[in-house]
Design a protein around this motif. Structure first.
Motif, PDB file in Angstrom:
ATOM      1  N   VAL A 253      -5.728  10.707  -4.634  1.00 45.10           N
ATOM      2  CA  VAL A 253      -6.291   9.356  -4.490  1.00 45.10           C
ATOM      3  C   VAL A 253      -5.224   8.441  -3.909  1.00 45.10           C
ATOM      4  O   VAL A 253      -4.039   8.567  -4.217  1.00 45.10           O
ATOM      5  N   ASP A 254      -5.644   7.520  -3.038  1.00 44.54           N
ATOM      6  CA  ASP A 254      -4.681   6.655  -2.361  1.00 44.54           C
ATOM      7  C   ASP A 254      -5.162   5.214  -2.208  1.00 44.54           C
ATOM      8  O   ASP A 254      -4.555   4.427  -1.494  1.00 44.54           O
ATOM      9  N   GLY A 255      -6.248   4.852  -2.862  1.00 44.36           N
ATOM     10  CA  GLY A 255      -6.753   3.491  -2.762  1.00 44.36           C
ATOM     11  C   GLY A 255      -7.673   3.245  -1.598  1.00 44.36           C
ATOM     12  O   GLY A 255      -8.187   2.137  -1.438  1.00 44.36           O
ATOM     13  N   SER A 256      -7.915   4.253  -0.764  1.00 43.94           N
ATOM     14  CA  SER A 256      -8.780   4.102   0.403  1.00 43.94           C
ATOM     15  C   SER A 256     -10.210   4.500   0.062  1.00 43.94           C
ATOM     16  O   SER A 256     -10.463   5.189  -0.938  1.00 43.94           O
ATOM     17  N   PRO A 257     -11.192   4.118   0.887  1.00 47.32           N
ATOM     18  CA  PRO A 257     -12.565   4.585   0.668  1.00 47.32           C
ATOM     19  C   PRO A 257     -12.672   6.106   0.679  1.00 47.32           C
ATOM     20  O   PRO A 257     -13.453   6.681  -0.073  1.00 47.32           O
TER      21      PRO A 257
ATOM     22  N   GLU B  31      -7.095   2.631 -11.991  1.00 46.57           N
ATOM     23  CA  GLU B  31      -8.339   1.990 -11.566  1.00 46.57           C
ATOM     24  C   GLU B  31      -9.427   3.032 -11.302  1.00 46.57           C
ATOM     25  O   GLU B  31     -10.587   2.859 -11.700  1.00 46.57           O
ATOM     26  N   VAL B  32      -9.047   4.125 -10.613  1.00 49.05           N
ATOM     27  CA  VAL B  32     -10.024   5.182 -10.332  1.00 49.05           C
ATOM     28  C   VAL B  32     -10.447   5.864 -11.627  1.00 49.05           C
ATOM     29  O   VAL B  32     -11.624   6.194 -11.829  1.00 49.05           O
ATOM     30  N   THR B  33      -9.483   6.074 -12.534  1.00 48.16           N
ATOM     31  CA  THR B  33      -9.807   6.688 -13.821  1.00 48.16           C
ATOM     32  C   THR B  33     -10.823   5.857 -14.594  1.00 48.16           C
ATOM     33  O   THR B  33     -11.810   6.393 -15.134  1.00 48.16           O
ATOM     34  N   ASP B  34     -10.605   4.546 -14.656  1.00 44.34           N
ATOM     35  CA  ASP B  34     -11.524   3.674 -15.379  1.00 44.34           C
ATOM     36  C   ASP B  34     -12.929   3.758 -14.801  1.00 44.34           C
ATOM     37  O   ASP B  34     -13.931   3.812 -15.540  1.00 44.34           O
TER      38      ASP B  34
END
Length: 294
Positions: free
Chosen positions: A9-13, A65-68
């Motif tokens: 994961v890198d924060g991108s779409p 953030e992705v985990t949440d």
């Protein structure tokens, strides 16, 4: 020890699409999910922070953030998130060594325009020793559209290359179809030897004897796997012509496309992913699993 589904994961779409796909895959396979974010200072094309320290603080928040988000969608899923300092390709390949499958995202605009397959994605596919699934940002992720429950699931498509042993590739495709309760479409593209295209009677032999022999080779290769996965509905075809073109045709509405990457001996020179893999990764609208073998 249970090996997880690992996702870069890198924060991108594209990274978010990969995380969504990886979470669903972990649920299907009853495996834990590991989110991995590799950080090294570089210019950001999305949400650029002010400087290196701000960039690092912003980057450290991405896995959480992705985990949440995924825990809200899949409360039963065991999720671990890691922030790792290092070059992304090296970090992802190391994460893959401890995983059942590694998932990464790619940006793209479909079959005509092709994927925007970055250097990290290409290098990871070329070096990883586990299956790598590439998921396109903005796509369906290989999931069926919402609708009646009786709508059959989209197929898993396997690109079969009989020129070298490929049990790892076939096994991955059958397992993927089994956990989805989806049919499996096997596509073997081949070209007859030039010597068989000429001479007396060639018109009768071409497309008859030769094709029958090739179809029998496909049946023999799939026979033990059909016995191991009797619940998987298999459609197999041996088609003359460029394998990538036939695969892309079959993949138009696929849940997942599975292809192989032949392992090459370690060399100082950069590894390459091969023409067919390169073409499919750049053009396929569905998620693509690249399985190392041999």
């Amino acid at each position: 020890m249970t090996r997880p589904v690992a996702v870069g994961v890198d924060g991108s779409p594209a990274g978010l699409a990969a995380a969504d796909w990886g979470a669903r895959e972990a649920v299907l396979r009853d495996l834990p999910l590991r989110l991995v974010h590799a950080w090294e200072w570089q210019p950001y094309s999305h949400a650029p922070p002010a400087g290196p320290e701000d960039a690092r603080r912003w980057s450290e928040g991405i896995p959480q953030e992705v985990t949440d988000r995924l825990r809200r969608l899949h409360p039963e899923l065991d999720i671990k998130a890691d922030f790792v300092i290092g070059p992304p390709r090296e970090v992802l390949c190391r994460a893959g060594e401890e995983a059942e499958v590694l998932v990464i995202g790619t940006a793209g605009a479909g079959r005509v325009a092709g994927f925007l397959l970055g250097s990290v994605s290409t290098a990871t596919v070329a070096h990883a020793e586990v299956p790598v699934v590439l998921v396109r940002a903005g796509g369906s992720g290989g999931q069926p559209a919402s609708g009646p429950a009786l709508v059959p699931p989209p197929p898993v498509v396997l690109g079969l290359d009989l020129s070298r042993p490929c049990d790892e590739v076939i096994g991955f495709a059958f397992e993927a179809a089994a956990v989805r309760a989806a049919p499996l479409t096997v596509v073997h593209g081949w070209s007859p030897p030039p010597s068989d295209l000429y001479g007396l009677g060639a018109a009768l032999r071409f497309g008859t004897d030769l094709s029958a022999d090739e179809r029998e080779r496909v049946r023999q290769a799939l026979r033990p796997w059909r016995a191991r996965y009797p619940g998987v509905d298999v459609t197999a075809q041996a088609v003359i012509g460029e394998p990538a073109r036939h695969l892309l045709d079959a993949a138009a509405h696929a849940a997942l496309v599975v292809i192989g990457r032949h392992r090459r001996p370690a060399r100082p020179m950069p590894r390459h992913i091969g023409h067919l893999t390169h073409t499919v990764l750049h053009r396929c609208p569905a998620p693509v699993a690249v399985v190392p073998h041999g």
